[in-house]
Motif scaffolding. Sequence first.
Motif: not given
Length: 192
Positions: A4-5, A7, A9, A76-77, A79-80, A93, A95-96
């Motif tokens: 996981i980069s 980012g 939740q 792009n930050k 992620l979840a 989002y 990349k989510m």
Amino acid sequence: MIKISKGFQFSQHKATDSCGRYMANVIVGKLSPSEPGKGHLILCRELDVTNHGTIARTAQAALRLLWPTFSDEEVNKVLALVTDAGKTFKLLYPKMLHVTCLAHAMHRVAEELRKKSPSVNSVISSVKKIFVKAPSRVRAFKTMHPELPLPPEPILTRWGTWILAALYYAEYHRTIEEVINTFDEADSKYIA
């Protein structure tokens, strides 16, 4: 293992408060592959209605608190996301990863069970009406069965209370029936 980069939740929860208002809460936290992140409430907002539009606007407002410019880099930050409205957010989002909120999922299952069990729902509702605001009936119940808790009073906006009531009646149905049979039918239309 998935790396996981950097980012974070993002969790959005909507509910009805004790005054009947629709509320949306936004919690954010750092994502880490080795440990759960600590959540921080960054926005709590009253809504006129709860739908995908009001929830998405609330999410955008919360993220603008973190990043006033809210550029593509910040988008792009994300992620979840834990919510029950993930499809709407996936467009915003890219990349989510959407995770359905377990509490929402369980509540939906409970609501389906309640809808498919009208006779159980009727018993729960009727017994609630027999004991609510009836101290003499509560005393009678406690006198006959002092070791038992009183029948639950489920509130549909409080998740899980109907399921807990159904489980209570599954276990103590005969006992409740025995107590109610000692009451005078003329006292309440629910005593029959």
